[in-house]
Motif scaffolding. Structure first.
Motif, PDB file in Angstrom:
ATOM      1  N   SER A   1     -26.634  37.231 -26.431  1.00  0.00           N
ATOM      2  CA  SER A   1     -26.527  37.185 -27.893  1.00  0.00           C
ATOM      3  C   SER A   1     -27.555  36.234 -28.488  1.00  0.00           C
ATOM      4  N   TRP A   2     -27.690  35.055 -27.884  1.00  0.00           N
ATOM      5  CA  TRP A   2     -28.647  34.076 -28.394  1.00  0.00           C
ATOM      6  C   TRP A   2     -30.077  34.596 -28.270  1.00  0.00           C
ATOM      7  N   SER A   3     -30.428  35.148 -27.113  1.00  0.00           N
ATOM      8  CA  SER A   3     -31.791  35.651 -26.885  1.00  0.00           C
ATOM      9  C   SER A   3     -32.116  36.809 -27.820  1.00  0.00           C
TER      10      SER A   3
ATOM     11  N   GLN B   1     -26.910  40.512 -41.126  1.00  0.00           N
ATOM     12  CA  GLN B   1     -26.767  39.100 -40.773  1.00  0.00           C
ATOM     13  C   GLN B   1     -25.663  38.422 -41.586  1.00  0.00           C
TER      14      GLN B   1
ATOM     15  N   ASN C   1     -30.642  37.681 -30.792  1.00  0.00           N
ATOM     16  CA  ASN C   1     -30.719  37.270 -32.197  1.00  0.00           C
ATOM     17  C   ASN C   1     -31.971  36.453 -32.474  1.00  0.00           C
ATOM     18  N   THR C   2     -32.325  35.569 -31.559  1.00  0.00           N
ATOM     19  CA  THR C   2     -33.505  34.724 -31.756  1.00  0.00           C
ATOM     20  C   THR C   2     -34.785  35.540 -31.722  1.00  0.00           C
ATOM     21  N   SER C   3     -34.923  36.418 -30.722  1.00  0.00           N
ATOM     22  CA  SER C   3     -36.140  37.220 -30.603  1.00  0.00           C
ATOM     23  C   SER C   3     -36.287  38.187 -31.773  1.00  0.00           C
TER      24      SER C   3
ATOM     25  N   LEU D   1     -23.150  35.044 -23.909  1.00  0.00           N
ATOM     26  CA  LEU D   1     -23.714  34.061 -24.835  1.00  0.00           C
ATOM     27  C   LEU D   1     -25.238  34.029 -24.756  1.00  0.00           C
ATOM     28  N   SER D   2     -25.774  34.089 -23.539  1.00  0.00           N
ATOM     29  CA  SER D   2     -27.238  34.082 -23.358  1.00  0.00           C
ATOM     30  C   SER D   2     -27.877  35.316 -23.983  1.00  0.00           C
TER      31      SER D   2
END
Length: 322
Positions: free
Chosen positions: A206-208, A257, A210-212, A203-204
């Motif tokens: 994927s979030w990092s 996306q 996609n956000t970056s 999860l970390s």
């Protein structure tokens, strides 16, 4: 006294059973040819773009080198899933050994991460080309170009390698994968005990990622838009050239996306049939790889001109031979 059920971990060689699609009797061959046609289109479209860029020295420029990396990434994703899916349709093959399952899962995740890191690098390249045109060749040197592309692949390999290291020794107590293809999560669902570390890391990551990636692309295109508005008033040709070079990249990112968003939304509707959910789950692997080369071929004048040149050259050589 409570009854305790002991589950015995599976021993190697482990053979998984992919649930796959439900195929009505008599429709297997139809779906096989449909998947085969789509795979051939993907191979041909990406192969043509790749060969044209490699053969035409005029296209040995940073933007097209990055397109080559994107093509390789697309071929990795499509080849990881479609051939085995065709075997499922044609022969009902649902069994997959442990090593091929891990290889397929690794390839699928590699595609998912690498396509984002490569698109982020391409956004950086377009930002330099539009906002710093006079310094572009000084900034985007061959060494920096290869470093950027290498970094994109290195990040993808590193992130996915760590993801899979977490569960390499996890004992498995089941062998039925309720999916169309193998993935890290689908395999870990068969673990004998919870895997919190893998869940937190996944999860970390994927979030990092996609956000970056989103922030890099958003920043690049906000600066590109500002430059177009600022300089486009004096020269409309600048806006046209910027559109031709940036539009394909942006469209591909949006397509990826949208395909990923459809997967997330489909899980919020329990009433959807399993087949539809499984079809949505492979959209991000089958749509962008087929559309990317077509989009670049339609929008990029250089690629269109090069394809036309090599086609005419082949026809002339064939006529001479006759």
């Amino acid at each position: 006294m409570e009854n305790i059920t002991m589950v015995t971990p599976l021993k190697q060689p482990i053979v998984f059973h992919l649930e796959g699609f439900y195929v009505p009797p008599g429709y297997g061959a139809f779906f096989f040819f449909l998947a085969l046609f789509y795979y051939i289109v993907t191979l041909l479209a990406n192969g043509v773009v790749l060969c044209v860029i490699v053969m035409d020295k005029n296209l040995h420029r940073p933007m097209f080198v990055m397109v080559c990396n994107l093509v390789v990434c697309d071929l990795l994703g499509a080849t990881a899933v479609l051939p085995r899916l065709m075997m499922h349709f044609l022969m009902g093959q649902k069994k997959i050994a442990y090593i091929p399952a891990i290889t397929q899962a690794f390839s699928v995740h590699m595609y998912g991460v690498a396509v984002q890191t490569i698109l982020a690098v391409m956004a950086y390249d377009r930002y330099i080309a539009v906002c710093e045109p006079l310094r572009y060749h000084a900034i985007m040197t061959p060494a920096r170009l290869h470093s950027c592309c290498g970094l994109a692949w290195f990040i993808a390999v590193l992130l996915i390698a760590v993801l899979f290291i977490f569960h390499m020794n996890a004992p498995l107590c089941g062998n039925i994968i309720q999916h169309v293809y193998c993935s890290n999560r689908a395999i870990l669902n068969l673990a004998c005990s919870p895997t919190p570390l893998n869940n937190i890391y996944g999860l970390s990551m994927s979030w990092s990622l996609n956000t970056s990636t989103f922030l890099i692309i958003a920043f690049s295109y906000s600066r590109i838009l500002h430059a177009c508005v600022k300089h486009g008033r004096a020269d409309s040709g600048i806006r046209s050239k910027t559109f031709q070079t940036c539009a394909p990249h942006l469209v591909i990112y949006v397509l990826y996306q949208i395909a990923s968003l459809i997967i997330i939304i489909s899980h919020r509707f329990p009433s959807l049939s399993p087949n539809i959910k499984k079809f949505f789950s492979i959209l991000f692997i089958i749509i962008p790889p087929a559309m990317s080369p077509i989009i670049y071929g339609l929008v990029s004048k250089e690629i269109r001109a090069s394809i036309k040149h090599f086609t005419n050259l082949h026809v002339q050589q064939k006529n001479i031979g006759v």
